[in-house]
Scaffold this motif. Structure first.
Motif, mmCIF file in Angstrom:
data_model
loop_
_atom_site.group_PDB
_atom_site.id
_atom_site.type_symbol
_atom_site.label_atom_id
_atom_site.label_comp_id
_atom_site.label_asym_id
_atom_site.label_seq_id
_atom_site.Cartn_x
_atom_site.Cartn_y
_atom_site.Cartn_z
ATOM 1 N N GLU A 85 0.828 -1.206 0.000
ATOM 2 C CA GLU A 85 0.000 0.000 0.000
ATOM 3 C C GLU A 85 0.867 1.263 0.000
ATOM 4 O OE1 GLU A 85 -3.361 0.268 2.582
ATOM 5 O OE2 GLU A 85 -3.459 -1.894 2.836
ATOM 6 N N PHE A 86 1.957 1.265 0.765
ATOM 7 C CA PHE A 86 2.814 2.441 0.819
ATOM 8 C C PHE A 86 3.421 2.734 -0.549
ATOM 9 C CE2 PHE A 86 7.148 4.123 1.222
ATOM 10 C CZ PHE A 86 6.897 5.320 1.868
ATOM 11 N N ARG A 89 0.856 3.960 -3.109
ATOM 12 C CA ARG A 89 0.545 5.392 -2.983
ATOM 13 C C ARG A 89 1.682 6.257 -3.522
ATOM 14 N NH1 ARG A 89 -1.493 3.723 2.307
ATOM 15 N NH2 ARG A 89 -3.765 3.647 2.229
ATOM 16 N N CYS A 90 2.922 5.836 -3.245
ATOM 17 C CA CYS A 90 4.055 6.588 -3.785
ATOM 18 C C CYS A 90 4.052 6.567 -5.308
ATOM 19 C CB CYS A 90 5.370 6.007 -3.266
ATOM 20 S SG CYS A 90 5.674 6.310 -1.513
ATOM 21 N N ALA A 92 1.429 6.268 -7.202
ATOM 22 C CA ALA A 92 0.323 7.111 -7.669
ATOM 23 C C ALA A 92 0.706 8.581 -7.617
ATOM 24 C CB ALA A 92 -0.912 6.851 -6.817
ATOM 25 N N ILE A 93 1.397 8.996 -6.559
ATOM 26 C CA ILE A 93 1.810 10.395 -6.437
ATOM 27 C C ILE A 93 2.818 10.750 -7.538
ATOM 28 C CG2 ILE A 93 3.025 12.047 -4.959
ATOM 29 C CD1 ILE A 93 1.821 10.529 -2.546
ATOM 30 N N ASN A 140 -6.325 0.482 -5.745
ATOM 31 C CA ASN A 140 -5.583 1.742 -5.697
ATOM 32 C C ASN A 140 -6.266 2.748 -6.619
ATOM 33 O OD1 ASN A 140 -3.675 3.795 -5.592
ATOM 34 N ND2 ASN A 140 -1.928 2.391 -5.632
ATOM 35 N N LEU A 142 -6.312 5.978 -6.320
ATOM 36 C CA LEU A 142 -5.470 7.134 -6.574
ATOM 37 C C LEU A 142 -4.610 6.908 -7.818
ATOM 38 C CD1 LEU A 142 -4.494 9.918 -5.559
ATOM 39 C CD2 LEU A 142 -2.778 8.698 -4.194
ATOM 40 N N LEU A 143 -4.048 5.708 -7.949
ATOM 41 C CA LEU A 143 -3.246 5.375 -9.123
ATOM 42 C C LEU A 143 -4.118 5.256 -10.373
ATOM 43 C CD1 LEU A 143 -0.424 4.656 -10.169
ATOM 44 C CD2 LEU A 143 -0.917 2.261 -9.625
ATOM 45 N N CYS A 146 -4.896 8.669 -11.597
ATOM 46 C CA CYS A 146 -3.714 9.271 -12.219
ATOM 47 C C CYS A 146 -3.588 8.832 -13.672
ATOM 48 C CB CYS A 146 -2.478 8.874 -11.420
ATOM 49 S SG CYS A 146 -0.938 8.895 -12.350
#
Length: 229
Positions: A85-86, A89-90, A92-93, A140, A142-143, A146
């Motif tokens: 998960e970490f 998220r990285c 995706a950012i 995910n 967020l990804l 993106c």
């Protein structure tokens, strides 16, 4: 009657009979205690049978509680270095930087600097990763957002480049690009439709390494073959 009783007086005879009668209960009591003494001590066989019966009749131990089972099955906590998960998220950012760059170029850069080949690759790349980010567990979003944004931004860049070429009289180049794009899309659809059949054939062929790769959960026939789960 014996000869001795004949010569005894009646009083002596009655006294003798009374003495005999008074001794009889004592002998009977001693005989009863003597008969019961061996019975009070159980034999080794009876003791073994009694212990076996007790062990058979004893109830089984109670099952573990639901709380104990849940704690035993609970996954161990992982640090950030091993956390999917970490890193998801990285990723995706970081991916938003790619989408932001495409949006910035659409606002500030001239269309003649756009690479149509790279733009087409990015459209396919982000389309696949948007699907992967939506179906992966944990999901995910967020990804996925993106990459959906990047698909829209790159499609806009593709439109700008084609319009620029048409405005400068490069009709033949534009038609060539459209034909290549159509062939690529048709090939992608064919791969998706024929993928399960090809995978089954490769797995059944028992080819060393190839069959194992085709049957793998993260093999080339899955949506996430290049990304860790």
């Amino acid at each position: 009657m014996s000869t001795a009783h004949r010569f005894l007086s009646p009083a002596a005879t009655q006294l003798s009979l009374r003495l005999r009668q008074s001794r009889a209960p004592i002998r009977n009591t001693a005989r009863r205690f003597g008969d019961k003494a061996p019975a009070d001590k159980p034999s080794a066989t009876a003791t073994k049978e009694a212990s076996t019966a007790n062990s058979v009749s004893s109830p089984p131990p109670p099952p573990p509680s639901a709380t104990a089972q849940a704690s035993a099955e609970a996954p161990k906590s992982q640090g950030w270095w091993d956390s999917a998960e970490f890193w998801g998220r990285c990723g995706a950012i970081a991916g938003w930087g790619m989408s932001g760059a495409a949006i910035y170029d659409a606002l500030e850069s001239s269309p003649e600097v756009i690479s149509l080949n790279m733009t087409g690759v990015l459209i396919v790349y982000s389309s696949l990763f948007a699907r992967w980010a939506f179906v992966v567990k944990p999901q995910n979003l967020l990804l996925a957002g993106c990459h959906v944004t990047n698909v829209a931004a790159q499609a806009n860049q593709m439109r700008r480049a084609l319009e620029y070429k048409q405005a400068n009289g490069e009709e033949e180049a534009v038609n060539d690009i459209l034909v290549k794009a159509g062939a690529t899309a048709a090939g992608a659809v064919a791969c998706v439709l024929a993928g399960p059949t090809v995978q089954s054939a490769l797995v059944a062929a028992n080819i060393p390494l190839v069959s194992a790769l085709a049957a793998a959960d993260a093999g080339p026939f899955t949506v996430h073959f290049w990304a860790p789960m």
